[in-house]
Design a protein around this motif. Structure first.
Motif, PDB file in Angstrom:
ATOM      1  N   VAL A   1     -10.177   5.635 -10.210  1.00  0.00           N
ATOM      2  CA  VAL A   1      -9.700   4.931  -9.015  1.00  0.00           C
ATOM      3  C   VAL A   1      -8.619   3.899  -9.341  1.00  0.00           C
ATOM      4  O   VAL A   1      -8.228   3.116  -8.483  1.00  0.00           O
ATOM      5  CB  VAL A   1     -10.870   4.244  -8.266  1.00  0.00           C
ATOM      6  CG1 VAL A   1     -11.883   5.273  -7.812  1.00  0.00           C
ATOM      7  CG2 VAL A   1     -11.531   3.165  -9.117  1.00  0.00           C
TER       8      VAL A   1
ATOM      9  N   ARG B   1     -11.244  -0.272  -4.005  1.00  0.00           N
ATOM     10  CA  ARG B   1     -11.313   0.760  -5.030  1.00  0.00           C
ATOM     11  C   ARG B   1     -12.664   0.726  -5.750  1.00  0.00           C
ATOM     12  O   ARG B   1     -13.193   1.768  -6.155  1.00  0.00           O
ATOM     13  CB  ARG B   1     -10.162   0.584  -6.018  1.00  0.00           C
ATOM     14  CG  ARG B   1      -8.846   1.182  -5.491  1.00  0.00           C
ATOM     15  CD  ARG B   1      -7.691   0.877  -6.416  1.00  0.00           C
ATOM     16  NE  ARG B   1      -7.059  -0.381  -6.056  1.00  0.00           N
ATOM     17  CZ  ARG B   1      -6.110  -0.967  -6.771  1.00  0.00           C
ATOM     18  NH1 ARG B   1      -5.706  -0.407  -7.891  1.00  0.00           N
ATOM     19  NH2 ARG B   1      -5.569  -2.093  -6.382  1.00  0.00           N
TER      20      ARG B   1
ATOM     21  N   ILE C   1     -15.025   2.617  -3.570  1.00  0.00           N
ATOM     22  CA  ILE C   1     -14.829   4.058  -3.706  1.00  0.00           C
ATOM     23  C   ILE C   1     -15.466   4.551  -5.002  1.00  0.00           C
ATOM     24  O   ILE C   1     -16.123   5.598  -5.034  1.00  0.00           O
ATOM     25  CB  ILE C   1     -13.324   4.403  -3.658  1.00  0.00           C
ATOM     26  CG1 ILE C   1     -12.761   4.114  -2.263  1.00  0.00           C
ATOM     27  CG2 ILE C   1     -13.078   5.864  -4.028  1.00  0.00           C
ATOM     28  CD1 ILE C   1     -11.251   4.224  -2.173  1.00  0.00           C
TER      29      ILE C   1
ATOM     30  N   THR D   1      -8.651   3.056   3.223  1.00  0.00           N
ATOM     31  CA  THR D   1      -7.329   2.603   2.761  1.00  0.00           C
ATOM     32  C   THR D   1      -6.796   1.429   3.560  1.00  0.00           C
ATOM     33  O   THR D   1      -5.662   0.997   3.347  1.00  0.00           O
ATOM     34  CB  THR D   1      -6.307   3.757   2.846  1.00  0.00           C
ATOM     35  OG1 THR D   1      -6.192   4.189   4.211  1.00  0.00           O
ATOM     36  CG2 THR D   1      -6.739   4.932   1.993  1.00  0.00           C
TER      37      THR D   1
ATOM     38  N   GLN E   1      -2.408   3.155  -1.415  1.00  0.00           N
ATOM     39  CA  GLN E   1      -2.843   4.123  -0.418  1.00  0.00           C
ATOM     40  C   GLN E   1      -2.499   5.535  -0.869  1.00  0.00           C
ATOM     41  O   GLN E   1      -3.332   6.445  -0.810  1.00  0.00           O
ATOM     42  CB  GLN E   1      -2.173   3.849   0.934  1.00  0.00           C
ATOM     43  CG  GLN E   1      -2.829   2.790   1.773  1.00  0.00           C
ATOM     44  CD  GLN E   1      -2.237   2.728   3.165  1.00  0.00           C
ATOM     45  OE1 GLN E   1      -1.449   3.580   3.557  1.00  0.00           O
ATOM     46  NE2 GLN E   1      -2.600   1.712   3.919  1.00  0.00           N
TER      47      GLN E   1
ATOM     48  N   GLN F   1      -1.931   6.570  -3.882  1.00  0.00           N
ATOM     49  CA  GLN F   1      -2.738   6.926  -5.043  1.00  0.00           C
ATOM     50  C   GLN F   1      -4.155   7.319  -4.635  1.00  0.00           C
ATOM     51  O   GLN F   1      -4.716   8.282  -5.157  1.00  0.00           O
ATOM     52  CB  GLN F   1      -2.788   5.742  -6.009  1.00  0.00           C
ATOM     53  CG  GLN F   1      -1.464   5.387  -6.655  1.00  0.00           C
ATOM     54  CD  GLN F   1      -1.515   4.052  -7.365  1.00  0.00           C
ATOM     55  OE1 GLN F   1      -2.590   3.521  -7.631  1.00  0.00           O
ATOM     56  NE2 GLN F   1      -0.353   3.488  -7.658  1.00  0.00           N
ATOM     57  N   VAL F   2      -4.737   6.559  -3.702  1.00  0.00           N
ATOM     58  CA  VAL F   2      -6.109   6.840  -3.272  1.00  0.00           C
ATOM     59  C   VAL F   2      -6.177   8.178  -2.527  1.00  0.00           C
ATOM     60  O   VAL F   2      -7.121   8.953  -2.714  1.00  0.00           O
ATOM     61  CB  VAL F   2      -6.655   5.693  -2.400  1.00  0.00           C
ATOM     62  CG1 VAL F   2      -7.959   6.092  -1.730  1.00  0.00           C
ATOM     63  CG2 VAL F   2      -6.868   4.454  -3.252  1.00  0.00           C
TER      64      VAL F   2
END
Length: 542
Positions: free
Chosen positions: A412, A433, A436, A453, A461, A463-464
């Motif tokens: 993450v 993160r 998550i 996000t 955002q 990347q996630v």
């Protein structure tokens, strides 16, 4: 030239902990003129919020210090001011909208009392006068039926509604300077447009200045006169908004402008296994009145909804605050009671007792909207993430659990070396993160993502979204993705349902709904999402 309303000069902020000192803000300078909006833009951890908190000396002193600099407000240095002088300025001349309303509002006081307290303390209003003004303020920030919300407590409101209450409190005394720290993070797109329009109108009407902190560059382009771009505690570029957007000079500024969720979700597969199915799901909350507290009506938060989430697929759930999105997700995950049939991997779980549900919790995970409220402040990041492993995989050794924690933190985008720190030591985006990571470490089959996000800057955002997409492909995960950010939904969801007042008003493949919406409500959401402006008339959140 006229003297600026606020002048920040050579400001540094340092934090000392355990004998070690780190610099969060490094000799920055900027001015805000009367009636001007200046945006501080940068990714999580860049020093934006620390700078804003320094203006009113709201940092945790003495751990925080200012090795250099001054903050002049109307010619007076606030850093040198004593506490009695600051109290006169706070909430009156300068007010602030914080990023996380749930931790800023008092959970023991009603909305009427909290907004009214600001009016009585600073303007000496009586109870009836404060009540009238409170109703005006709540209506002004887009809360429907404000009379019914006066007696509500913060936990009884949605995330977006809580944020609007914070905005109402900040605007109550018509301040000279409003500091807005991610004020639209928790808001749906139409209310976001309403709030931006409201702030702009108040700024024009009252001559109010605005220090606007955000990671959303679309909002900056709409509202700011000037922009200061921050990274690693420094302002690397500053200038008029149009100049910054049209001709960015610094590599970091160009990186921010190019960052947004990209790519497409995997192709929809109607033949994929149905992991989660809801049939005629209803969640009605009773309204009780009178001495005997008899039920006189119901709030129909979710009113007869059918949904299917398939393996390797994502169902997006969009709609304004209070539309029932999160309530639907909580019902499917058996976090709240509901009527109807809930099939998880072919079995009806809505009839299972608590102890029967416990073994299934590993496969049913949730990432909540407010990471600060969902992460224990008394546990380190490592302890938070490994807690589920201790319950569901008790045979793992300490070293094996630590390896899993390190691996998921890397996934993450967090430094595993930070795993022994506590949630308050991280920025809002970093905390999300962590949330998550806590869900993903158990390798679930179904994940409810509730605004995952919303607290993240644009590059993170992206990347996630990429991370969630990769994890989905690798583990054949089924996602219920709840969001007001339609750009993120478009990048991640195969199918989408649009909710309003507890019902589905439109459903179908995401691209088809976005390209050719069939209802006025969906058209208004899409219009507001991709072209931030005053919200369409008639679209007002609850």
């Amino acid at each position: 030239m006229t003297e600026p309303l606020l002048s920040v000069r050579d400001l540094s902020v340092a934090f000392t902990q355990g004998g070690r000192t780190s610099t969060a803000v490094d000799r920055i300078s900027f001015d805000i003129a009367k009636g001007e909006t200046v945006a501080l833009v940068g990714e999580s951890g860049s020093g934006k919020s620390v700078t804003a908190l320094s203006v009113l000396k709201l940092l945790p002193y003495p751990a925080a210090s200012h090795p250099s600099g001054s903050i002049l407000f109307q010619g007076k240095d606030l850093l040198a001011a004593r506490e009695p002088e600051l109290r006169k300025v706070r909430g009156n001349n300068i007010t602030m909208i914080f990023q996380e309303p749930m931790t800023s509002l008092n959970p023991l006081h009603t909305i009427e009392r909290q907004v009214g307290e600001v009016l009585s303390l600073h303007q000496g209003m009586g109870e009836s006068q404060a009540r009238k003004r409170t109703l005006e303020l709540l209506a002004e920030v887009g809360i429907r039926d404000p009379e019914k919300r006066l007696g509500a407590y913060p936990h009884q409101l949605s995330g977006g509604q809580r944020q609007r209450v914070m905005i109402a409190m900040a605007l109550a005394n018509e301040p000279d300077l409003l500091i807005a720290d991610e004020p639209t993070t928790a808001l749906d797109v139409t209310v976001q447009a309403q709030i931006l329009h409201l702030l702009d109108r108040l700024k024009q009407k009252k001559g109010m200045s605005l220090l606007f902190i955000t990671h959303d560059l679309g909002i900056v382009r709409k509202i700011a006169d000037r922009v200061c771009v921050m990274t690693r505690g420094k302002i690397v570029e500053a200038g008029p908004t149009k100049t910054i957007f049209d001709n960015p000079q610094h590599d970091y500024t160009r990186h921010l402008l190019a960052a947004e969720p990209k790519g497409k979700p995997p192709a929809a597969d109607a033949s994929a296994r149905a992991v989660m199915q809801g049939e005629d799901i209803k969640v009605w909350f009773p309204i009780k009145q009178g001495f005997l507290r008899r039920t006189v009506d119901h709030v129909k938060a979710v009113d007869g909804i059918d949904v299917t989430v398939r393996a390797g697929q994502t169902l997006g759930v969009v709609g304004e605050s209070g539309s029932g999105k999160t309530t639907l997700g909580l019902a499917l995950a058996r976090m709240i009671s509901s009527e109807g049939r809930i099939n998880f991997n072919g079995s009806d779980i809505n009839r299972l007792q608590y102890y029967q549900m416990r073994p299934l919790r590993r496969e049913l995970q949730i990432v909540f909207q407010d990471p600060y409220g969902s992460l224990s402040p008394r546990m380190s990041v490592s302890e938070i993430i490994e807690e589920g492993l201790k319950i569901h995989e008790p045979k793992l050794t300490d070293d094996e659990r630590d390896e899993r924690v390190v691996a998921v933190l890397q996934e993450v985008g967090l430094d595993p070396e930070t795993r022994h720190r506590y949630p308050h030591e991280f920025s809002g985006g970093q905390r999300q993160r962590i949330a998550i990571a806590r869900a993903m470490v158990l390798k679930p089959k179904f994940v409810m993502l509730d605004e995952p996000t919303s607290a993240l800057d644009m590059s993170v955002q992206a990347q996630v979204v990429d991370l969630l997409r990769d994890l989905q492909a690798k583990n054949d995960l089924a996602y219920l993705f709840i969001s007001h950010d339609l750009k993120v939904v478009r990048a991640l969801a195969n199918d989408v349902i649009v909710m309003r007042n507890g019902r589905i008003v439109e459903a179908g493949p995401t691209e088809e709904v976005f390209r050719n919406p069939s209802t006025d409500y969906t058209k208004a959401l899409i219009s507001a999402a991709f072209r931030i402006e005053a919200a369409p008339e008639g679209v007002v959140s609850q």
